[in-house]
Design a protein around this motif. Structure first.
Motif, mmCIF file in Angstrom:
data_model
loop_
_atom_site.group_PDB
_atom_site.id
_atom_site.type_symbol
_atom_site.label_atom_id
_atom_site.label_comp_id
_atom_site.label_asym_id
_atom_site.label_seq_id
_atom_site.Cartn_x
_atom_site.Cartn_y
_atom_site.Cartn_z
ATOM 1 N N UNK A 31 43.438 43.229 51.371
ATOM 2 C CA UNK A 31 43.079 43.927 50.140
ATOM 3 C C UNK A 31 41.623 44.381 50.192
ATOM 4 N N UNK A 35 34.243 49.704 43.804
ATOM 5 C CA UNK A 35 33.806 49.667 42.417
ATOM 6 C C UNK A 35 32.525 50.484 42.275
ATOM 7 N N UNK A 45 36.718 49.730 38.628
ATOM 8 C CA UNK A 45 37.476 49.935 39.854
ATOM 9 C C UNK A 45 37.758 51.415 40.073
ATOM 10 N N UNK A 48 41.731 51.201 45.284
ATOM 11 C CA UNK A 48 41.962 49.973 46.024
ATOM 12 C C UNK A 48 43.082 50.178 47.026
ATOM 13 N N UNK A 97 45.883 40.696 47.438
ATOM 14 C CA UNK A 97 45.566 41.163 46.105
ATOM 15 C C UNK A 97 46.216 40.345 45.028
ATOM 16 N N UNK A 101 44.925 33.665 43.412
ATOM 17 C CA UNK A 101 43.565 33.329 42.994
ATOM 18 C C UNK A 101 42.530 33.540 44.060
ATOM 19 N N UNK A 104 37.265 37.762 45.702
ATOM 20 C CA UNK A 104 36.898 38.959 46.434
ATOM 21 C C UNK A 104 35.487 38.790 46.977
ATOM 22 N N UNK B 32 44.176 33.925 36.927
ATOM 23 C CA UNK B 32 43.092 33.264 37.626
ATOM 24 C C UNK B 32 41.796 33.820 37.030
ATOM 25 N N UNK B 94 41.673 37.710 37.068
ATOM 26 C CA UNK B 94 42.475 38.387 38.086
ATOM 27 C C UNK B 94 43.912 38.404 37.594
ATOM 28 N N UNK B 100 44.168 43.402 40.902
ATOM 29 C CA UNK B 100 42.963 44.074 40.427
ATOM 30 C C UNK B 100 42.123 43.131 39.582
ATOM 31 N N UNK B 101 40.833 43.151 39.851
ATOM 32 C CA UNK B 101 39.890 42.408 39.025
ATOM 33 C C UNK B 101 39.484 43.276 37.847
#
Lengths: 115, 113
Positions: A31, A35, A45, A48, A97, A101, A104, B32, B94, B100-101
């Motif tokens: 992933x 940003x 974002x 991605x 992705x 949990x 990144x 998360x 998340x 995607x964050x």
């Protein structure tokens, strides 16, 4: 491991010019994402990718293109720069992705000014 | 819609006093949750993360956060602020939408001597 690297660190463009922001990671992460960070707006974002050959749009994709031909690289292209694209750009990667949990990992950023 | 709210855009504390940075998320299920820190002109570094294990999560540099599902909160705390804690802090859920964050707007922490 170098982690996530971004080049250049700084860039000044004139309106209408094009350029590519480079992003690479050496952690074999599937992933990757781009940003932009603007004052008072947190990080938003742009695009991605969940793996090589697969990309998708984020919140603010207009004016930007991406491709993902390899696992390692995820370049961001500005086809015709506009002053509204003046920002700090961060690339990030993650083992996967959805779910799990996974955190990144962020690159150091590219500070872009469009005049 | 899934979102996150950082309740304070700026927090100022004196060195040696406690830090509280507040975060609420909205969701129909527990995501998360992460806290990231960004020092001036630097990239983002993970402070801690919650992934449905223990609700009290300890992170780096003496920070911790408690996940409270009933309050949909994930506030960040530290018992005693240090000058080097001055930075911007982001609460980030998340969600399972391609991983995607979703970033909050950030809280800037100032630490006075």
């Amino acid at each position: 491991n170098a982690g996530v690297t971004q080049t250049p660190k700084f860039q000044v463009l004139k309106t209408g010019q094009s350029m590519t922001l480079q992003c690479a990671q050496d952690m074999n992460h599937e992933y990757m994402s781009w940003y932009r960070q603007d004052p008072g707006m947190g990080l938003r974002l742009i695009h991605y990718s969940v793996g090589a050959g697969i990309t998708d749009q984020g919140e603010v994709p207009n004016g930007y293109n991406v491709s993902r031909s390899t696992t390692e690289d995820f370049p961001l292209r500005l086809l015709s720069a506009a002053p509204s694209q003046t920002s700090v750009y961060f690339c990030a990667s993650s083992p996967q992705g959805a779910g799990g949990g996974y955190e990144q990992y962020f690159g150091p950023g590219t500070r872009l000014t469009v005049t | 819609a899934q979102s996150v709210t950082q309740l304070d855009s700026h927090v100022s504390v004196s060195e040696g006093t406690p830090v509280l940075l507040r975060c609420n998320y909205s969701s129909s299920y527990s995501p998360s949750l992460f806290w990231y820190v960004q020092h001036p002109n630097k990239g983002l570094q993970l402070l801690l993360k919650y992934t449905s294990a223990a609700t009290l999560v300890k992170g780096i540099n003496g920070f911790e956060a408690e996940f409270k599902k009933s309050e949909t909160s994930f506030h960040l705390t530290k018992p005693s602020a240090h000058m080097s804690d001055a930075a911007e802090y982001f609460c980030v859920p998340l969600y399972n939408q391609g991983g995607k964050l979703i970033f909050g707007q950030g809280t800037e922490l100032s630490v006075k001597p």
